[in-house]
Every structure is written in structure tokens, then in C-alpha cells.
Design a protein around this motif. Structure first.
Motif, PDB file in Angstrom:
ATOM      1  N   THR A 184      -8.967  -8.763   2.094  1.00 28.44           N
ATOM      2  CA  THR A 184      -9.312  -7.341   1.990  1.00 28.44           C
ATOM      3  C   THR A 184      -8.845  -6.650   3.281  1.00 28.44           C
ATOM      4  O   THR A 184      -8.440  -7.316   4.235  1.00 28.44           O
ATOM      5  CB  THR A 184     -10.831  -7.161   1.785  1.00 28.44           C
ATOM      6  OG1 THR A 184     -11.501  -8.016   2.694  1.00 28.44           O
ATOM      7  CG2 THR A 184     -11.242  -7.529   0.379  1.00 28.44           C
ATOM      8  N   ASP A 185      -8.906  -5.317   3.290  1.00 25.45           N
ATOM      9  CA  ASP A 185      -8.310  -4.594   4.408  1.00 25.45           C
ATOM     10  C   ASP A 185      -8.893  -5.034   5.751  1.00 25.45           C
ATOM     11  O   ASP A 185     -10.111  -5.132   5.907  1.00 25.45           O
ATOM     12  CB  ASP A 185      -8.485  -3.085   4.206  1.00 25.45           C
ATOM     13  CG  ASP A 185      -7.523  -2.579   3.143  1.00 25.45           C
ATOM     14  OD1 ASP A 185      -6.636  -3.346   2.734  1.00 25.45           O
ATOM     15  OD2 ASP A 185      -7.671  -1.421   2.735  1.00 25.45           O
ATOM     16  N   ASN A 186      -8.013  -5.290   6.698  1.00 24.00           N
ATOM     17  CA  ASN A 186      -8.420  -5.794   8.005  1.00 24.00           C
ATOM     18  C   ASN A 186      -7.330  -5.458   9.015  1.00 24.00           C
ATOM     19  O   ASN A 186      -6.221  -5.072   8.643  1.00 24.00           O
ATOM     20  CB  ASN A 186      -8.620  -7.324   7.917  1.00 24.00           C
ATOM     21  CG  ASN A 186      -7.314  -8.045   7.649  1.00 24.00           C
ATOM     22  OD1 ASN A 186      -6.584  -8.383   8.568  1.00 24.00           O
ATOM     23  ND2 ASN A 186      -6.972  -8.274   6.379  1.00 24.00           N
ATOM     24  N   HIS A 197       3.561  -0.985   8.222  1.00 18.90           N
ATOM     25  CA  HIS A 197       3.414  -0.655   6.801  1.00 18.90           C
ATOM     26  C   HIS A 197       2.294  -1.539   6.258  1.00 18.90           C
ATOM     27  O   HIS A 197       2.369  -2.775   6.323  1.00 18.90           O
ATOM     28  CB  HIS A 197       4.745  -0.950   6.112  1.00 18.90           C
ATOM     29  CG  HIS A 197       4.829  -0.512   4.687  1.00 18.90           C
ATOM     30  ND1 HIS A 197       4.036  -1.031   3.696  1.00 18.90           N
ATOM     31  CD2 HIS A 197       5.627   0.403   4.091  1.00 18.90           C
ATOM     32  CE1 HIS A 197       4.346  -0.456   2.546  1.00 18.90           C
ATOM     33  NE2 HIS A 197       5.309   0.428   2.756  1.00 18.90           N
ATOM     34  N   HIS A 198       1.257  -0.900   5.715  1.00 17.27           N
ATOM     35  CA  HIS A 198       0.050  -1.616   5.277  1.00 17.27           C
ATOM     36  C   HIS A 198       0.347  -2.748   4.277  1.00 17.27           C
ATOM     37  O   HIS A 198      -0.228  -3.838   4.379  1.00 17.27           O
ATOM     38  CB  HIS A 198      -0.905  -0.587   4.659  1.00 17.27           C
ATOM     39  CG  HIS A 198      -2.196  -1.140   4.173  1.00 17.27           C
ATOM     40  ND1 HIS A 198      -3.294  -1.285   4.985  1.00 17.27           N
ATOM     41  CD2 HIS A 198      -2.584  -1.593   2.962  1.00 17.27           C
ATOM     42  CE1 HIS A 198      -4.295  -1.794   4.284  1.00 17.27           C
ATOM     43  NE2 HIS A 198      -3.889  -1.994   3.046  1.00 17.27           N
ATOM     44  N   MET A 199       1.254  -2.496   3.328  1.00 19.14           N
ATOM     45  CA  MET A 199       1.522  -3.510   2.301  1.00 19.14           C
ATOM     46  C   MET A 199       2.318  -4.682   2.862  1.00 19.14           C
ATOM     47  O   MET A 199       2.148  -5.828   2.449  1.00 19.14           O
ATOM     48  CB  MET A 199       2.243  -2.894   1.093  1.00 19.14           C
ATOM     49  CG  MET A 199       1.443  -1.840   0.367  1.00 19.14           C
ATOM     50  SD  MET A 199      -0.253  -2.360  -0.001  1.00 19.14           S
ATOM     51  CE  MET A 199       0.034  -3.697  -1.138  1.00 19.14           C
ATOM     52  N   VAL A 228      -1.835  -8.034  -4.301  1.00 13.15           N
ATOM     53  CA  VAL A 228      -2.691  -7.359  -5.284  1.00 13.15           C
ATOM     54  C   VAL A 228      -3.845  -6.658  -4.575  1.00 13.15           C
ATOM     55  O   VAL A 228      -4.707  -7.303  -3.997  1.00 13.15           O
ATOM     56  CB  VAL A 228      -3.232  -8.368  -6.333  1.00 13.15           C
ATOM     57  CG1 VAL A 228      -2.271  -8.508  -7.478  1.00 13.15           C
ATOM     58  CG2 VAL A 228      -3.504  -9.744  -5.728  1.00 13.15           C
ATOM     59  N   SER A 229      -3.827  -5.320  -4.633  1.00 12.63           N
ATOM     60  CA  SER A 229      -4.881  -4.579  -3.931  1.00 12.63           C
ATOM     61  C   SER A 229      -5.403  -3.466  -4.834  1.00 12.63           C
ATOM     62  O   SER A 229      -5.083  -3.419  -6.019  1.00 12.63           O
ATOM     63  CB  SER A 229      -4.328  -4.014  -2.625  1.00 12.63           C
ATOM     64  OG  SER A 229      -3.465  -2.950  -2.908  1.00 12.63           O
ATOM     65  N   GLY A 230      -6.198  -2.568  -4.237  1.00 16.86           N
ATOM     66  CA  GLY A 230      -6.764  -1.475  -5.023  1.00 16.86           C
ATOM     67  C   GLY A 230      -5.702  -0.468  -5.456  1.00 16.86           C
ATOM     68  O   GLY A 230      -5.854   0.198  -6.475  1.00 16.86           O
ATOM     69  N   ALA A 267       1.966  -5.681   5.873  1.00 15.92           N
ATOM     70  CA  ALA A 267       0.961  -6.421   6.643  1.00 15.92           C
ATOM     71  C   ALA A 267       0.133  -7.334   5.733  1.00 15.92           C
ATOM     72  O   ALA A 267      -0.182  -8.466   6.101  1.00 15.92           O
ATOM     73  CB  ALA A 267       0.057  -5.434   7.381  1.00 15.92           C
ATOM     74  N   HIS A 268      -0.197  -6.852   4.510  1.00 15.95           N
ATOM     75  CA  HIS A 268      -0.922  -7.729   3.572  1.00 15.95           C
ATOM     76  C   HIS A 268      -0.108  -9.011   3.332  1.00 15.95           C
ATOM     77  O   HIS A 268      -0.657 -10.115   3.327  1.00 15.95           O
ATOM     78  CB  HIS A 268      -1.138  -7.018   2.229  1.00 15.95           C
ATOM     79  CG  HIS A 268      -2.429  -6.262   2.143  1.00 15.95           C
ATOM     80  ND1 HIS A 268      -3.656  -6.854   2.352  1.00 15.95           N
ATOM     81  CD2 HIS A 268      -2.695  -4.959   1.848  1.00 15.95           C
ATOM     82  CE1 HIS A 268      -4.619  -5.946   2.189  1.00 15.95           C
ATOM     83  NE2 HIS A 268      -4.058  -4.786   1.895  1.00 15.95           N
ATOM     84  N   VAL A 269       1.197  -8.869   3.155  1.00 15.74           N
ATOM     85  CA  VAL A 269       2.066 -10.043   2.926  1.00 15.74           C
ATOM     86  C   VAL A 269       2.016 -10.980   4.131  1.00 15.74           C
ATOM     87  O   VAL A 269       1.832 -12.196   3.999  1.00 15.74           O
ATOM     88  CB  VAL A 269       3.533  -9.604   2.671  1.00 15.74           C
ATOM     89  CG1 VAL A 269       4.460 -10.803   2.597  1.00 15.74           C
ATOM     90  CG2 VAL A 269       3.632  -8.750   1.406  1.00 15.74           C
TER      91      VAL A 269
END
Ligand code: KG4
Ligand code: ZN
Length: 346
Positions: free
Chosen positions: A314-316, A109-111, A134-136, A113-115
Motif C-alpha cells: 500500500t502507499d508508502n 513517478h508513484h507507479m 494493482v492499486s486503487g 515506485a510501486h514497481v
């Protein structure tokens, strides 16, 4: 030794990463310039660019990590949320690789993964921790109890913080994505020169649409008011001139308001939950003022603060790889019938 190859393709970045035992060995991102002229991401063009980029990007990630495909233990990929065409390219590629190599597949899950980008490197936060993501497309406060157990306890009821940056930038005539440009111009500006309202939203939720509207009126009135008043409407020429002459102060003031909305809510959440290990994540966490103000607030409130390195904000794919690594340890695998999804439950 556990080697994860990870692929991220949820929006307009094609990315691949290799991680061994939780250590990132490569993190390769191909940005798509094709969208700039349209003022936003064009989904069909994003899918086509992913198809062109994915093989060279995965190849570069493997080469940089000095890793051969045969030594990979699992393939992790972003399964959701995002643009469906973009997700499908990465998802199908990951499935094909998993099938060809006979290795397990890990859906990420992309979000989340951000965490978990906060678990790359040292020191790491202790559980439970809070993360302001906090993303786009998202603005969330996540309570993270373990790498595989987290829940959203606050989120935006309208626009995301990144959208607030990008839409404000658009009103100023700046190209997409405008967030980094507002950050850049704000360096020279006075954050207290212009005032924009702070919304009063109950609980841990956020709202940014009111700020955006007040910025629109403020510019339409060439700085004389941020409330809708027909008698103050400036001409296009006056508006342009006002923006030109005050760009740094306008950017600094917009940035100041967005950052204070975010941090005031984070402070409230920490006080009410009693959690003091606090992280930030997502594209907007690359914002220099947010990073500075977050550290200052943390010092004042005796938090342990964690901010991912710029390349992991940022996305990676490194964040997909680290999430994949923890899911691998938990034996949380996906089968080949798993489908990509534009929206996703937590
Ligand atoms: O996480 P991300 O790369 O992609 C999404 O998952 O959405 O976030 C992209 C967002 C965009 O809105 C972009 O303008 C914003 O992050 N952003 C910034 C900065 N760098 C990226 N916003 C403010 N200041 C920055 N330095
Ligand atoms: Zn993202």
C-alpha cells in the motif's frame, strides 16, 4: 554512503522514509481517517491533513532512522500521478527542504515506485522482469528493463482492480476502502459458490467494469441472477438479508473473479514475452488470495516470483526512497521549477 529522505503524499497517506545505500531504515505512514465517513477520499480534506501530518511524519522517519537532516544527500518526492492538492503539499515541502539544505531534489513517478518496491530487500528480481501493479487507481503490467527504464505493456481500459474491490464492497454496504474487508470476509467463504463473468479483452489489457455491473445485478436480484432482469428484482429488504446471510461466499466469489482476471492476463504476458521473473505491487497486492494464487501459479509455470512485504504494497515512502536511490545513482535530478502533476506520462 548515500542517504535519501523520501516523501509520499499522492493520495490520502502522508509518508516519509529514510534509505541509506538502498537499505530502508525507516518507513513512516500516517493514514487519514477523516475520509471514512464520506465513502471515499475527499481531495480538499486530504490536502489539509497532509499539511498537518507532514512535519511530524518526516520528523518521525528521521528519528527512527537515527538520521540528522544535515547528513541527507537528496530529497525524493512523489511528483505524479495523484490528487493535485495532495501532491503539491509533499512537493512544496520537498522543494523547501532541498533549497534550505542545498541538496538535490529527485522527482518520482508513484507507479514506477510501486514497481521498484520489489527492489527493497533480498532476493531481488533480475532484469528484465514483469510487474503486475494493482492499486486503487491503476492496473498495469509493466516491463521493467532497469530501475530507470520501464514501460507499461498492458493496462485497464476502465476501472482499476482496487476500484473493482472498493466499488463491490460499497454495493455490499461495507465502508471505504472495502478491498481489505472483502479480503477479510472472503477467508470464511466459498470462492466457487457464485459465478461472475471473465471479460475477453485482447492483448495484455484488463477490464473490470463488466464484473462490477454483474455484481450490481446479482445483488439487485438477491443472488438469483447476475444478468439484468426486471422480473427478478428483489426488494431492499430481500437484498439486505441475502447479503447478510451470504457475505463470506459473496466476498470470496468476487475476490476469486478479480484475482483470476489478473493472473490469467499475467500468465498470458509471461508466455508471450518469455519473461519469468515476475513481481506484483500496489495496494491490491496486499490481498491474501492474490498472493497465494500468484505463488501457486508461479510454482506451476516455473517463475521466480516476488511480492513486496505488506508495508511496501500500500502507499508508502520506502518505495519512493528506493526509486530515489536508483535515480540518485543515475544522477537524474529535478530542478526547483519542477511542478507536481495529477496525470503523468511514463
Ligand atoms: O496502492 P494503494 O495503497 O493506493 C493507490 O495508489 O491507489 O492502493 C489502494 C487500493 C484500494 O483500492 C484498496 O481497497 C486496495 O488497494 N487494497 C486491497 C487490499 N488492501 C488494499 N484490495 C484487496 N485486498 C486487500 N487486502
Ligand atoms: Zn499507490
Amino acid at each position: 554512503m548515500t542517504t535519501i529522505l523520501a516523501i509520499e503524499s499522492s493520495c490520502d497517506e502522508t509518508a516519509a522514509s529514510v534509505c541509506i545505500d538502498g537499505r530502508i531504515l525507516s518507513n513512516y505512514v500516517a493514514n487519514q481517517k477523516v475520509h471514512e465517513q464520506y465513502g471515499g477520499v475527499v481531495p480538499e480534506l486530504a490536502s489539509r491533513a497532509h499539511m498537518q501530518n507532514i512535519v511530524p511524519v518526516v520528523d518521525a522517519a528521521l528519528k527512527t532512522a537515527d538520521c540528522r537532516l544535515e547528513t541527507v544527500d537528496a530529497i525524493a518526492f512523489t511528483q505524479s500521478p495523484g490528487l493535485i492538492g495532495s501532491l503539491l503539499v509533499g512537493g512544496q515541502f520537498a522543494k523547501s527542504l532541498a533549497l534550505a539544505l542545498n541538496k538535490p531534489l529527485i522527482a518520482v513517478h508513484h507507479m514506477q515506485a510501486h514497481v521498484l518496491a520489489n527492489l527493497i530487500g533480498e532476493p531481488k528480481p533480475s532484469f528484465p522482469f514483469l510487474c503486475l501493479t494493482v492499486s486503487g487507481g491503476h492496473t498495469q503490467i509493466v516491463l521493467c528493463e532497469s530501475p530507470t527504464k520501464m514501460k507499461v505493456i498492458g493496462e485497464t481500459i476502465d476501472d482499476a482492480a482496487g476500484e473493482a474491490f472498493d466499488k463491490s464492497a460499497k454495493l455490499l454496504g461495507l465502508p471505504y476502502p472495502g478491498g481489505p474487508l472483502i479480503d477479510k470476509y472472503a477467508q470464511q467463504g466459498d470462492p466457487n459458490r457464485f459465478k461472475f463473468p471473465e471479460p475477453q479483452i485482447p492483448g495484455f489489457n484488463f477490464s473490470f467494469s463488466g464484473v462490477k455491473t454483474s455484481i450490481l445485478y446479482f445483488l439487485q436480484n438477491a443472488g438469483k441472477s447476475n444478468i439484468y432482469k426486471t422480473e427478478f428484482m428483489a426488494t431492499e429488504e430481500e437484498k439486505k438479508k441475502f447479503i447478510q446471510n451470504n457475505l463470506a461466499d459473496i466476498c470470496a466469489s468476487i475476490q476469486h473473479r478479480i484475482v483470476t482476471i489478473l493472473l490469467n492476463k499475467l500468465k498470458k504476458t509471461s508466455i508471450e514475452t518469455g519473461i519469468t521473473d515476475i513481481c506484483i505491487a500496489g495496494g491490491v497486492s496486499a490481498n491474501s488470495q492474490l498472493r497465494i494464487a500468484f505463488e501457486e501459479l508461479g510454482k506451476k509455470l516455473k517463475w521466480r516470483t516476488f511480492v513486496p512485504a505488506f508495508e511496501y504494497c500500500t502507499d508508502n515512502a520506502a518505495m519512493i526512497a528506493i526509486t530515489g536511490y536508483y535515480k540518485y545513482l543515475a544522477k537524474d535530478f529535478a530542478d526547483l521549477s519542477f511542478s507536481s502533476s495529477a496525470r503523468a506520462e511514463w
